[in-house]
Design an enzyme around this catalytic site. Structure first.
Site, PDB file in Angstrom:
ATOM      1  N   GLY A  45      49.373 -13.553  38.997  1.00 23.15           N
ATOM      2  CA  GLY A  45      50.233 -14.412  38.891  1.00 23.15           C
ATOM      3  C   GLY A  45      50.802 -15.626  39.807  1.00 23.15           C
ATOM      4  O   GLY A  45      52.251 -16.141  39.296  1.00 23.15           O
ATOM      5  N   LYS A  48      47.802 -16.182  44.467  1.00 29.82           N
ATOM      6  CA  LYS A  48      46.983 -16.518  45.618  1.00 29.82           C
ATOM      7  C   LYS A  48      45.896 -17.184  45.334  1.00 29.82           C
ATOM      8  O   LYS A  48      45.848 -18.365  46.128  1.00 29.82           O
ATOM      9  CB  LYS A  48      45.836 -14.690  44.916  1.00 29.82           C
ATOM     10  CG  LYS A  48      46.633 -13.772  44.520  1.00 29.82           C
ATOM     11  CD  LYS A  48      46.151 -13.004  45.075  1.00 29.82           C
ATOM     12  CE  LYS A  48      45.698 -12.417  43.361  1.00 29.82           C
ATOM     13  NZ  LYS A  48      46.950 -12.447  42.214  1.00 29.82           N
ATOM     14  N   ASP A  66      40.159 -14.794  43.656  1.00 33.90           N
ATOM     15  CA  ASP A  66      40.162 -13.742  42.792  1.00 33.90           C
ATOM     16  C   ASP A  66      39.928 -11.733  42.718  1.00 33.90           C
ATOM     17  O   ASP A  66      40.891 -10.954  43.224  1.00 33.90           O
ATOM     18  CB  ASP A  66      40.083 -13.680  41.401  1.00 33.90           C
ATOM     19  CG  ASP A  66      40.640 -12.251  40.581  1.00 33.90           C
ATOM     20  OD1 ASP A  66      41.863 -12.417  40.517  1.00 33.90           O
ATOM     21  OD2 ASP A  66      40.423 -12.329  39.801  1.00 33.90           O
ATOM     22  N   ARG A 120      64.801 -16.118  59.028  1.00 32.77           N
ATOM     23  CA  ARG A 120      63.815 -17.029  58.629  1.00 32.77           C
ATOM     24  C   ARG A 120      63.337 -16.487  60.555  1.00 32.77           C
ATOM     25  O   ARG A 120      62.047 -17.816  60.714  1.00 32.77           O
ATOM     26  CB  ARG A 120      65.428 -18.049  60.093  1.00 32.77           C
ATOM     27  CG  ARG A 120      64.627 -19.464  60.486  1.00 32.77           C
ATOM     28  CD  ARG A 120      66.220 -20.439  60.900  1.00 32.77           C
ATOM     29  NE  ARG A 120      65.885 -21.453  62.067  1.00 32.77           N
ATOM     30  CZ  ARG A 120      66.385 -21.777  62.749  1.00 32.77           C
ATOM     31  NH1 ARG A 120      67.881 -21.646  62.940  1.00 32.77           N
ATOM     32  NH2 ARG A 120      66.514 -23.275  63.175  1.00 32.77           N
TER      33      ARG A 120
END
Length: 159
Positions: A45, A48, A66, A120
C-alpha cells in the site's frame, strides 16, 4: 479475471531465498530505462506500483510488479520478474494491466518508500543487496519524483 490479490499471491514468498545462493525474491516493483533498473520497495500500500506506473508513463519499461527476483552476476545485480506475474502490473481501482516487460535489467538504484526524505539536498545513501552496494533514495512526496528517478537513472547525481 482473477483478482489482484489472487494473481499476485501465487508469486514466490517475498522473503524466500531461491535455490540459487546468488538470487532472492523481494517484495518490490521494478522498472528500467535503457537497461538500467530501479527497484521500488516498501510495505504493501505504499505506492510501489503507482510509482512504477508513473515512470512507465514517462517511458520506463516494466521489469516486475510486487515480486522481483534479484540475481548477482559477478559484481553486478540483475532484476527480473517471476514467470507468474511477468508483463502484469496492478493499478488500484483499475485492475491488472498488461505491459511489455523487460526480460532482465541491471540494477542501478533502490527507492525505499517506507522512508521519507526530509532534506532538500540529501547526502548520498546506499543499501546492500546480495553483498553489492546500490545507491538508495527515500520516498519523496512530490509530483516530480518519478521524473527525478528517471533522470537519476539516465545521468546520475551530482555528488
Amino acid at each position: 479475471m482473477t483478482g489482484a490479490k489472487d494473481l499476485f499471491s501465487s508469486a514466490p514468498d517475498a522473503n524466500a531465498v531461491s535455490s540459487d545462493d546468488d538470487a532472492l525474491f523481494l517484495h518490490a516493483s521494478c522498472v528500467a530505462d535503457n537497461g538500467r533498473a530501479v527497484l521500488i520497495r516498501g510495505a504493501s500500500g505504499r505506492g510501489k506500483s503507482s510509482l512504477a506506473l508513473q515512470m512507465m508513463g514517462y517511458g520506463a519499461d516494466l521489469v516486475a510488479d510486487d515480486q522481483t527476483i534479484v540475481c548477482r552476476k559477478g559484481a553486478s545485480l540483475y532484476v527480473r520478474a517471476p514467470d507468474t506475474t511477468r508483463g502484469l502490473i496492478e493499478a488500484r481501482g483499475v485492475g491488472i494491466l498488461k505491459a511489455s516487460p523487460v526480460g532482465e535489467a541491471q540494477l542501478h538504484l533502490v527507492v525505499d518508500l517506507d522512508g521519507r526524505e526530509e532534506d532538500r539536498l540529501p547526502h548520498p545513501r546506499e543499501t546492500r543487496i546480495l553483498g553489492c552496494v546500490v545507491p538508495l533514495l527515500l520516498g519523496v512526496d512530490a509530483a516530480y519524483f518519478a521524473a527525478a528517478i528517471l533522470q537519476f537513472l539516465r545521468h546520475g547525481r551530482n555528488a
